[in-house]
Design an enzyme around this catalytic site. Structure first.
Site, mmCIF file in Angstrom:
data_model
loop_
_atom_site.group_PDB
_atom_site.id
_atom_site.type_symbol
_atom_site.label_atom_id
_atom_site.label_comp_id
_atom_site.label_asym_id
_atom_site.label_seq_id
_atom_site.Cartn_x
_atom_site.Cartn_y
_atom_site.Cartn_z
ATOM 1 N N ARG A 174 95.535 -60.739 -71.171
ATOM 2 C CA ARG A 174 97.204 -60.017 -71.189
ATOM 3 C C ARG A 174 97.025 -58.430 -70.647
ATOM 4 O O ARG A 174 98.081 -57.938 -71.394
ATOM 5 C CB ARG A 174 97.786 -60.352 -72.776
ATOM 6 C CG ARG A 174 98.064 -61.414 -73.572
ATOM 7 C CD ARG A 174 98.835 -62.625 -72.381
ATOM 8 N NE ARG A 174 99.130 -63.573 -73.524
ATOM 9 C CZ ARG A 174 97.749 -64.556 -73.233
ATOM 10 N NH1 ARG A 174 97.065 -64.072 -72.290
ATOM 11 N NH2 ARG A 174 98.110 -65.678 -73.485
ATOM 12 N N SER A 245 105.889 -65.140 -77.211
ATOM 13 C CA SER A 245 105.429 -64.970 -77.753
ATOM 14 C C SER A 245 105.138 -63.270 -78.341
ATOM 15 O O SER A 245 105.153 -62.215 -77.232
ATOM 16 C CB SER A 245 103.406 -65.085 -77.940
ATOM 17 O OG SER A 245 103.188 -66.755 -77.615
ATOM 18 N N GLU A 341 102.943 -57.571 -78.001
ATOM 19 C CA GLU A 341 103.524 -58.277 -76.655
ATOM 20 C C GLU A 341 104.202 -57.550 -75.314
ATOM 21 O O GLU A 341 103.627 -57.694 -74.339
ATOM 22 C CB GLU A 341 102.837 -59.687 -76.164
ATOM 23 C CG GLU A 341 102.514 -60.409 -75.076
ATOM 24 C CD GLU A 341 101.462 -62.086 -75.159
ATOM 25 O OE1 GLU A 341 102.366 -62.499 -74.396
ATOM 26 O OE2 GLU A 341 101.324 -62.251 -76.176
#
EC number: 1.3.1.98
Length: 345
Positions: A174, A245, A341
């Site tokens: 990520r 998410s 995130e």
């Protein structure tokens, strides 16, 4: 042909543009100044204007990985560069150039329709192609970095267009060079390298269970299975606002993992880099009792604790307040920090 005929169409400028339909949380937000970018050639003039006015700026694609405030001050560049084409092909792979504003799932469909498998595990991930490498999106055992050849972008530090090969993108979980250097690059095109010798990647538990009786599924079957799993586990942003998410899966040293496993025998984790394990953030949140909980207009999705949702009328402040409660409880119970995130604008 004269220069006027070659000049790019000017970017469309809109003041106080509503963004509720351009962020998947569905927050009631607006952009003070919104520039619609439909070609890379428009960017230098737009950035020159932004610099002259000394404005803050950011790029907004599909709005699927952002948390928007009530008002975005300064300039917001709406990435709408489209197009996808096979630029070269040999016996080993095909190179495919795709505009930064193309919808990610639409591109996955396009790739399969053009007999270019490889991205099927990443089906139904919301957002745009240009945003995909910034976050290095991933799902069901693969990351987009696995299939990137190079990235074309405008570098705001040098006021020039650059092409970064995969090796210069510093991809990690990520993460990427673009994420590490915010407010510098505007991704205009991504070039993908898709292999001719395709292999199914179904080792991820949910997918493996889908194909227990079929060891050799085709790309289209994997695509459909991924869509089925995601539809079952994740809410449709068109129905209930969310950004997928919300927390990254924390990565811990093996020693810490063993300590946690001793206290929590059912701990869910996955192998990561040598000497490290990746913990399932959703499991940690679920164990803290947040799954299905509601706090005012926001809450935790009932089918997946990793997803925070806007039930309607929620704000960035509301969702971040809920996130803070979750982070504090997980840290207290497990000694693990959860990292948000989505990008907070």
């Amino acid at each position: 042909m004269n220069r006027a005929q070659n000049a790019p169409q000017p970017s469309k400028l809109t003041r106080n543009l509503g963004l509720q339909g351009r962020n998947t949380f569905g927050f009631d937000a607006s952009a003070e100044l919104a520039y619609e970018i439909t070609s890379a050639e428009q960017i230098p003039e737009v950035m020159e204007s932004i610099a002259a006015q000394k404005l803050s700026w950011r790029v907004l694609g599909g709005g699927s990985n952002v948390i928007l405030p009530k008002v975005l001050p300064g300039a917001t560049l709406l990435m709408n560069i489209t197009g996808a084409e096979i630029t070269s092909s040999n016996q080993e792979h095909s190179l495919v150039a795709v505009g930064g504003g193309v919808n990610w799932h639409d591109f996955v469909l396009w790739s399969l329709d053009n007999d270019l498998p490889g991205l099927e595990n990443l089906a139904l991930i919301p957002g745009t192609v240009g945003a995909a490498p910034i976050q290095n999106i991933g799902a069901y055992g693969i990351e987009v970095a696995d299939y990137i050849d190079s990235i074309e972008a405008f570098d705001a530090h040098t006021d020039s267009f650059v092409t970064l090969p995969k090796s210069a993108c510093h991809f990690a979980y990520r993460d990427s060079y673009f994420k590490q250097h915010p407010h510098r690059f505007i991704v205009t095109k991504v070039v993908f390298k898709l292999p001719k010798q395709w292999q199914a990647r179904i080792h991820y538990a949910d997918l493996a269970n889908q194909f227990a009786a079929n060891a050799t599924p085709c790309p289209e079957e994997i695509f459909l299975a991924v869509c089925k799993i995601r539809t079952r586990k994740l809410p449709d942003p068109k129905v209930i606002g969310n950004a997928g998410s919300f927390f990254q899966n924390p990565i811990v040293p093996n020693e810490q993992h063993e300590t946690l496993l001793g206290k929590h025998p059912n701990l869910v984790s996955y192998p990561d880099a040598p000497g490290k394990r990746k913990l399932a953030a959703g499991w940690l949140i679920d164990q803290c009792g947040f799954k299905g909980e509601r706090m005012g207009n926001v809450g935790v999705y009932e089918n997946q604790a990793l997803v925070l949702v806007n039930h309607g009328g929620g704000t960035a402040q509301d969702i971040l307040g809920l996130a803070k409660c979750i982070q504090e409880k997980v840290r207290k119970e497990f000694g693990v920090s959860l990292e948000i995130e989505p990008n907070i604008l």
